[in-house]
Scaffold this motif. Structure first.
Motif, PDB file in Angstrom:
ATOM      1  N   HIS A 120       0.695  -1.380   0.033  1.00  0.00           N
ATOM      2  CA  HIS A 120       0.131   0.116   0.026  1.00  0.00           C
ATOM      3  C   HIS A 120       0.620   1.352   0.080  1.00  0.00           C
ATOM      4  O   HIS A 120       1.777   1.351   0.805  1.00  0.00           O
ATOM      5  N   ARG A 121       0.627   2.217  -0.998  1.00  0.00           N
ATOM      6  CA  ARG A 121       1.795   3.262  -0.936  1.00  0.00           C
ATOM      7  C   ARG A 121       1.693   3.955   0.043  1.00  0.00           C
ATOM      8  O   ARG A 121       2.903   4.447   0.538  1.00  0.00           O
ATOM      9  N   ASP A 122       0.601   4.286   0.926  1.00  0.00           N
ATOM     10  CA  ASP A 122       0.799   5.295   2.204  1.00  0.00           C
ATOM     11  C   ASP A 122       0.787   4.662   3.392  1.00  0.00           C
ATOM     12  O   ASP A 122       0.755   5.206   4.513  1.00  0.00           O
ATOM     13  N   ASP A 123       0.742   3.343   3.384  1.00  0.00           N
ATOM     14  CA  ASP A 123       0.524   2.521   4.712  1.00  0.00           C
ATOM     15  C   ASP A 123       1.505   1.204   4.423  1.00  0.00           C
ATOM     16  O   ASP A 123       0.926   0.147   4.169  1.00  0.00           O
ATOM     17  N   PRO A 124       2.748   1.217   4.332  1.00  0.00           N
ATOM     18  CA  PRO A 124       3.629  -0.002   3.906  1.00  0.00           C
ATOM     19  C   PRO A 124       3.432  -1.287   4.770  1.00  0.00           C
ATOM     20  O   PRO A 124       3.817  -2.138   4.190  1.00  0.00           O
ATOM     21  N   GLU A 125       2.959  -1.280   5.905  1.00  0.00           N
ATOM     22  CA  GLU A 125       2.550  -2.431   6.709  1.00  0.00           C
ATOM     23  C   GLU A 125       1.488  -3.210   6.463  1.00  0.00           C
ATOM     24  O   GLU A 125       1.277  -4.503   6.606  1.00  0.00           O
ATOM     25  N   ARG A 126       0.532  -2.563   5.552  1.00  0.00           N
ATOM     26  CA  ARG A 126      -0.696  -2.950   5.472  1.00  0.00           C
ATOM     27  C   ARG A 126      -0.968  -4.419   4.863  1.00  0.00           C
ATOM     28  O   ARG A 126      -1.678  -5.377   5.414  1.00  0.00           O
ATOM     29  N   GLU A 147       9.661   3.433  -5.508  1.00  0.00           N
ATOM     30  CA  GLU A 147      10.339   4.041  -7.015  1.00  0.00           C
ATOM     31  C   GLU A 147       9.593   5.035  -7.664  1.00  0.00           C
ATOM     32  O   GLU A 147       9.579   5.586  -8.788  1.00  0.00           O
ATOM     33  N   GLY A 148       8.352   5.488  -7.087  1.00  0.00           N
ATOM     34  CA  GLY A 148       7.443   6.450  -7.537  1.00  0.00           C
ATOM     35  C   GLY A 148       6.521   5.968  -8.635  1.00  0.00           C
ATOM     36  O   GLY A 148       6.090   6.866  -9.533  1.00  0.00           O
ATOM     37  N   LEU A 149       6.199   4.603  -8.691  1.00  0.00           N
ATOM     38  CA  LEU A 149       5.673   4.063  -9.839  1.00  0.00           C
ATOM     39  C   LEU A 149       4.208   3.918  -9.388  1.00  0.00           C
ATOM     40  O   LEU A 149       3.295   2.815 -10.162  1.00  0.00           O
ATOM     41  N   MET A 150       3.617   4.402  -8.351  1.00  0.00           N
ATOM     42  CA  MET A 150       2.298   4.110  -8.118  1.00  0.00           C
ATOM     43  C   MET A 150       1.363   5.472  -8.497  1.00  0.00           C
ATOM     44  O   MET A 150       1.751   6.553  -8.269  1.00  0.00           O
ATOM     45  N   HIS A 198      -2.770   1.211  -7.031  1.00  0.00           N
ATOM     46  CA  HIS A 198      -2.433   0.831  -8.297  1.00  0.00           C
ATOM     47  C   HIS A 198      -1.378   1.437  -9.005  1.00  0.00           C
ATOM     48  O   HIS A 198      -0.480   2.403  -8.239  1.00  0.00           O
ATOM     49  N   TYR A 199      -0.925   1.139 -10.175  1.00  0.00           N
ATOM     50  CA  TYR A 199       0.458   1.355 -10.574  1.00  0.00           C
ATOM     51  C   TYR A 199       0.279   2.171 -12.024  1.00  0.00           C
ATOM     52  O   TYR A 199      -0.595   1.923 -12.735  1.00  0.00           O
ATOM     53  N   VAL A 200       1.313   2.905 -12.378  1.00  0.00           N
ATOM     54  CA  VAL A 200       1.261   3.438 -13.533  1.00  0.00           C
ATOM     55  C   VAL A 200       1.813   2.407 -14.550  1.00  0.00           C
ATOM     56  O   VAL A 200       2.347   1.204 -14.160  1.00  0.00           O
ATOM     57  N   GLN A 201       1.556   2.504 -15.987  1.00  0.00           N
ATOM     58  CA  GLN A 201       1.975   1.504 -16.735  1.00  0.00           C
ATOM     59  C   GLN A 201       3.372   1.111 -16.877  1.00  0.00           C
ATOM     60  O   GLN A 201       3.725  -0.414 -17.076  1.00  0.00           O
ATOM     61  N   GLU A 202       4.160   1.858 -16.565  1.00  0.00           N
ATOM     62  CA  GLU A 202       5.565   1.422 -16.642  1.00  0.00           C
ATOM     63  C   GLU A 202       5.884   0.084 -15.513  1.00  0.00           C
ATOM     64  O   GLU A 202       6.538  -0.869 -15.797  1.00  0.00           O
ATOM     65  N   ALA A 203       5.147   0.222 -14.313  1.00  0.00           N
ATOM     66  CA  ALA A 203       5.305  -0.548 -13.376  1.00  0.00           C
ATOM     67  C   ALA A 203       4.622  -2.005 -13.829  1.00  0.00           C
ATOM     68  O   ALA A 203       5.287  -3.205 -13.693  1.00  0.00           O
ATOM     69  N   TYR A 204       3.414  -2.014 -14.420  1.00  0.00           N
ATOM     70  CA  TYR A 204       2.858  -3.147 -15.058  1.00  0.00           C
ATOM     71  C   TYR A 204       3.803  -3.778 -16.104  1.00  0.00           C
ATOM     72  O   TYR A 204       4.096  -5.102 -16.300  1.00  0.00           O
TER      73      TYR A 204
END
Length: 270
Positions: free
Chosen positions: A185-191, A222-225, A230-236
């Motif tokens: 989770h981007r804002d809650d890394p432990e979730r 890496e800033g790809l969310m 969810h992710y930007v296409q580069e991450a997929y």
């Protein structure tokens, strides 16, 4: 796709929730060369093969089963198919059965989602055989678990339920489940830690599951969310390439891939 040398194919079910369905940008996905991969549209047009392209599965909505959404915009499937085909050499026939926001509770045996997936698989398999194709391998690629992480499902419960889902798909005729592990989770890394750990351990213990990508775990850093889930296409594209390459490695050699795990700085594998 009609000559004798390309009528041997690998049939792949792409299943899971939103990060399998894809929330990227199709325009930024790789273009799959003609003849490398196809989509069998089990719901919208089960009469032919279509060239595989993004957004993959966008037409495959089934209101009757509940596998029905309008948010598919670009996924990992094209990059997976491209990497897999380049390694294995056989054309891929992909079948979509994914929907965002779903819990493993909705994918259990006897439920509408899994019944739909099995029906789609049988439709694709039967069409291929009836039209002169030979299926070399048939398997599923699974990416799901964020919703169960949001709901704080214990890892042991998730493992038990996802195993029952995989057992049902193997009983239907698939050889194996290649698992793309969820990320943070981007804002809650432990979730999502318990679900991620359960997925890793499952692939180490369950004979029909192989872990083929851990790269979603590094995308937040890496800033790809694009949002917390969810992710930007580069991450997929990155994840699809890793998963396709590692699946091909296992298909070709029987060796379980080892991958770097950003969560614990260790390598993962059996």
């Amino acid at each position: 796709m009609g000559t004798s040398n390309n009528k041997k194919v690998d049939l792949i079910m792409f299943m899971g929730q939103s990060n399998m369905a894809g929330r990227g940008n199709a325009a930024d996905a790789p273009v799959v060369p003609e003849g490398a991969a196809y989509e069998f549209r089990a719901i919208s047009d089960p009469t032919r093969l279509y060239p595989l392209a993004e957004p993959f599965g966008v037409h495959e909505n089934n209101p009757a089963s509940g596998v029905n959404e309008s948010k598919k915009t670009g996924s990992m499937v094209s990059s997976f198919a491209l990497a897999y085909h380049q390694a294995v050499g056989r054309p891929v026939v992909g079948v979509s059965c994914s929907i965002g926001g779903t819990s493993i509770n909705q994918w259990l045996p006897g439920g509408g989602f899994l019944n739909d997936a099995i029906t789609r698989y049988h439709a694709a398999r039967n069409w291929l055989i009836q039209n002169g194709y030979t299926i070399a391998h048939q398997f599923m690629v699974w990416c799901q678990g964020e919703t169960d992480g949001d709901k704080r499902m214990p890892g042991e419960e998730y493992t038990r339920k996802v195993t029952s889902m995989m057992d049902a798909m193997m009983a239907a005729g698939l050889e194996r489940c290649y698992l793309v592990r969820i990320g943070n989770h981007r804002d809650d890394p432990e979730r999502y830690q318990k679900i991620m750990a359960a997925q890793t351990a499952l692939c180490q213990a369950y004979e029909h599951a192989v872990l083929v990508s851990t790269k979603f775990a590094s995308m937040a850093a890496e800033g790809l969310m694009k949002d917390p889930f969810h992710y930007v296409q580069e991450a997929y594209n990155i994840v699809g390439n890793e998963a396709g390459s590692n699946t091909a490695l296992h298909i070709l050699t029987g060796k379980v891939p080892f991958m770097y795990n950003p969560q614990n700085l260790h390598m993962e594998g059996k």
